[in-house]
Design a protein around this motif. Structure first.
Motif, PDB file in Angstrom:
ATOM      1  N   UNK A 303       0.846  -1.188   0.000  1.00 21.71           N
ATOM      2  CA  UNK A 303       0.000   0.000   0.000  1.00 21.71           C
ATOM      3  C   UNK A 303       0.887   1.245   0.000  1.00 21.71           C
ATOM      4  N   UNK A 304       0.798   2.034  -1.054  1.00 22.91           N
ATOM      5  CA  UNK A 304       1.639   3.228  -1.150  1.00 22.91           C
ATOM      6  C   UNK A 304       3.081   2.847  -1.460  1.00 22.91           C
ATOM      7  N   UNK A 305       3.999   3.576  -0.863  1.00 20.00           N
ATOM      8  CA  UNK A 305       5.426   3.355  -1.117  1.00 20.00           C
ATOM      9  C   UNK A 305       6.011   2.411  -0.078  1.00 20.00           C
ATOM     10  N   UNK A 306       6.762   1.433  -0.552  1.00 23.88           N
ATOM     11  CA  UNK A 306       7.476   0.520   0.345  1.00 23.88           C
ATOM     12  C   UNK A 306       8.960   0.893   0.318  1.00 23.88           C
ATOM     13  N   UNK A 307       9.557   1.018   1.497  1.00 28.67           N
ATOM     14  CA  UNK A 307      10.947   1.488   1.595  1.00 28.67           C
ATOM     15  C   UNK A 307      11.889   0.416   2.153  1.00 28.67           C
ATOM     16  N   UNK A 308      11.499  -0.855   2.057  1.00 30.32           N
ATOM     17  CA  UNK A 308      12.361  -1.921   2.590  1.00 30.32           C
ATOM     18  C   UNK A 308      13.724  -1.899   1.916  1.00 30.32           C
ATOM     19  N   UNK A 309      13.758  -1.779   0.594  1.00 35.07           N
ATOM     20  CA  UNK A 309      15.007  -1.686  -0.148  1.00 35.07           C
ATOM     21  C   UNK A 309      15.339  -0.221  -0.398  1.00 35.07           C
ATOM     22  N   UNK A 310      16.611   0.072  -0.590  1.00 34.83           N
ATOM     23  CA  UNK A 310      17.024   1.455  -0.821  1.00 34.83           C
ATOM     24  C   UNK A 310      16.527   1.971  -2.160  1.00 34.83           C
TER      25      UNK A 310
END
Length: 620
Positions: A303-310
């Protein structure tokens, strides 16, 4: 003073250490282990392959490497072919995965499904006779496998993995079923051989840290006690969102459960022995729920932006794949591997002299393969000298290409041909090549013994010559290394102190004197001198050959020159002629040191007799 190896020696030794050694097998690199509930393969297979590829490339802890072990829950017999095909398709080039023992008998295949384990057979081997199914209720079995790391011979590099899918659902009855199952697993683990390495993975379905089943896993007492890498506190609520693994979906469909990511059902917990930082051990801080960026609590992971990876685009693509592949997030963990020792020492420490302070340099390093230095245990070791090599020192060897130098003393208390040994013993757990023996030879020599005679030790000598006015006189004084043998240093004459006036050094000073004497030549120039006796006392400075422990000494030499009518050394009774009376005096000194030692070799012998007879009947 302690000797240091020359730059050339260091370069040569460093080069040798860089060479592959035939007796050292390729070391096993650090381990990456994933665990993933695939929900009976109800998700999209393209998305599933994307997730598998991400498990290999995940670098959020600073490095990436292909998975060595992949464990899956909720796998039915009918899923195996497709599962293997997807694993093969997602595998990095050149890497092949083998399935370990798989069982899904009884009602397990139609209930929760079985546990499937895939591993890199070039690095790890299963010991299939140790596989065990442990019934944990509700037609679910926990699988136990035993594996060994191929590049390590120590049993401390063996490890058990238990994979579970415990009874789902809330309520006391379901909690009791989970607790019963955990106790069966713990009882089995506690009964394993002492010192076993143990890992627990799987979908445990614990709703909180207060559940009896979770508490049974982490209960103290017995080697099977689990260590939760996140700690034993609560994992509930948005502040713990980073730990949650179910569900990456906010809606249910196609056999996958929704509800958002707000539960921590999937676990990876080693026992104490695999969390102590020694040998094969979990890298603290490496446990993570793949794709969970900690900001999607109770929401879909995409949902929306995922920031797990750079890389945001890659992270969003991974989140989409996780949403479609399963209703769980995979758990990924890194393990360090034991050290691998290699060592080198020069086989010959050379020649030294009794009393020298001399050392054997032992070069040691850790050659375990790794992706990141954090993935290898440190190499602690002790080096002990034997048979002429003394002392015992402990140190820590760095990772290749660096190395540590340990210096062990040579026993120089007495002369000897040394055939010594350096024994290395690694003390770090499960180290490969933990015992190493190096042969070191060399010679410890006695000091040289300077003497004017080869028959006995003489350090003071008078030498007399007679010359005509205007002539050049020449003393030829033999210098011996008394009682020389192979365990004695050679002798060098290094200087003559006291030469003055008409006396001068007539030839290079002798060096390298062994069992053959050297000759010291001192000249005398009588040009312009009146008849008479001229004398001088000089000190002949000598030393051992230039080796560690070399010492110095001194001989004293009295030189007498008779010019013209000043006298004749062969006229022992000073009668003015060499005759029978002189011969009688000569024979009275036979085999002794005295005025009849015309040759200056320290003893009256045949050489002196020849000189006397050569002057017979003359007034010199």
């Amino acid at each position: 003073m302690q000797e240091q190896p020359s730059l050339l020696t260091r370069i040569c030794i460093a080069s040798l250490l860089l060479l592959p050694l035939a007796i050292v097998p390729d070391a096993l690199g650090q381990l990456r282990i994933s665990s993933y509930n695939i929900a009976h393969f109800n998700g999209d297979q393209d998305a599933f392959r994307h997730v598998l590829e991400a498990l290999h490339s995940d670098d959020i802890i600073g490095f990436s490497q292909p998975c060595d072990i992949m464990i899956f829950q909720e796998v039915r017999e009918e899923n195996i072919v497709d599962l293997q095909a997807n694993i093969d398709a997602a595998a990095p080039r050149g890497i092949v995965y083998t399935m370990a023992t798989f069982t899904s008998g009884g009602g397990e295949d139609f209930a929760g499904g079985g546990q499937a384990y895939f591993y890199r057979s070039d690095r790890i081997a299963e010991i299939p006779t140790s596989h065990l199914d442990i019934s944990t209720g509700a037609n679910r079995d926990t699988d136990r496998w035993l594996f060994r790391m191929l590049a390590y011979s120590s049993t401390d590099a063996y490890f058990f993995i238990y994979s579970s899918h415990l009874k789902a659902g809330t309520g006391s009855s379901n909690e009791a079923d989970r607790n019963d199952g955990v106790n069966l697993v713990r009882n089995n683990a506690d009964a394993l051989p002492a010192g076993s390495n143990i890992i627990y993975v799987g979908d445990m379905n614990f709703y909180s840290n207060n559940e009896d089943g979770y508490q049974a896993f982490i209960a103290a007492g017995g080697q099977g006690q689990a260590i939760d890498p996140y700690g034993t506190g609560s994992w509930g609520g948005s502040s713990n969102a980073i730990k949650h693994t179910q569900s990456p979906r906010d809606v249910s469909g196609g056999g996958l459960i929704g509800g958002g990511c707000d539960d921590r059902f999937d676990f990876h917990m080693p026992n104490i022995k695999m969390f102590d930082g020694n040998g094969l051990s979990m890298i603290d801080g490496s446990c993570r729920a793949v794709g969970n960026d900690g900001v999607h609590y109770d929401d879909a992971i995409n949902d929306g932006t995922n920031t797990y990876l750079s890389n945001t685009a890659e992270s969003n693509a991974l989140a989409d794949a996780l949403f479609q592949a399963s209703d769980h997030l995979p758990v990924l963990v890194e393990y360090q591997v034991p050290a691998v020792m290699t060592a080198f020492a020069p086989s010959d420490f050379g020649r030294v002299i009794v009393g020298a302070e001399h050392f054997v340099d032992v070069y040691v390093k850790n050659i375990a393969e790794h992706v990141d230095p954090i993935g290898v245990d440190e190499l602690e070791f002790t080096a002990t000298g034997q048979d002429g090599i003394t002392g015992s020192l402990s140190s820590t060897a760095p990772l290749d290409p660096d190395f540590v130098i340990v210096q062990l003393p040579v026993d120089t208390s007495a002369s000897a041909l040394v055939n010594g040994t350096v024994q290395l013993q690694a003390t770090s757990e499960a180290t490969q090549n933990s015992e190493w023996s190096l042969s070191v030879a060399g010679e410890v020599l006695d000091h040289a013994v300077p003497s004017f005679s080869g028959k006995r030790e003489i350090t003071m000598l008078e030498s007399v010559i007679s010359i005509e006015p205007g002539d050049l006189g020449l003393f030829k004084i033999p210098i011996h290394n008394f009682q020389y043998d192979m365990l004695q240093a050679e002798l060098d004459v290094i200087s003559i102190e006291g030469l003055a006036g008409f006396f001068y050094s007539a030839a290079p000073l002798p060096t390298g004197i062994d069992d053959s004497p050297g000759t010291l030549q001192i000249g005398f120039d009588s040009d312009g001198l009146p008849d008479g006796e001229y004398s001088i006392t000089v000190d002949v400075n000598v030393s051992d050959e230039p080796l560690p422990g070399a010492g110095q000494g001194q001989l004293q030499l009295d030189l007498v020159v008779n010019v013209g009518s000043a006298g004749c050394p062969f006229d022992l009774d000073s009668s003015g002629v060499v005759d029978g009376a002189d011969l009688a005096l000569f024979l009275g000194q036979w085999n002794q040191d005295g005025s009849a030692d015309f040759s200056g070799n320290g003893v009256v012998d045949g050489e002196d007799l020849a000189m006397l007879l050569g002057a017979w009947g003359s007034g010199c």
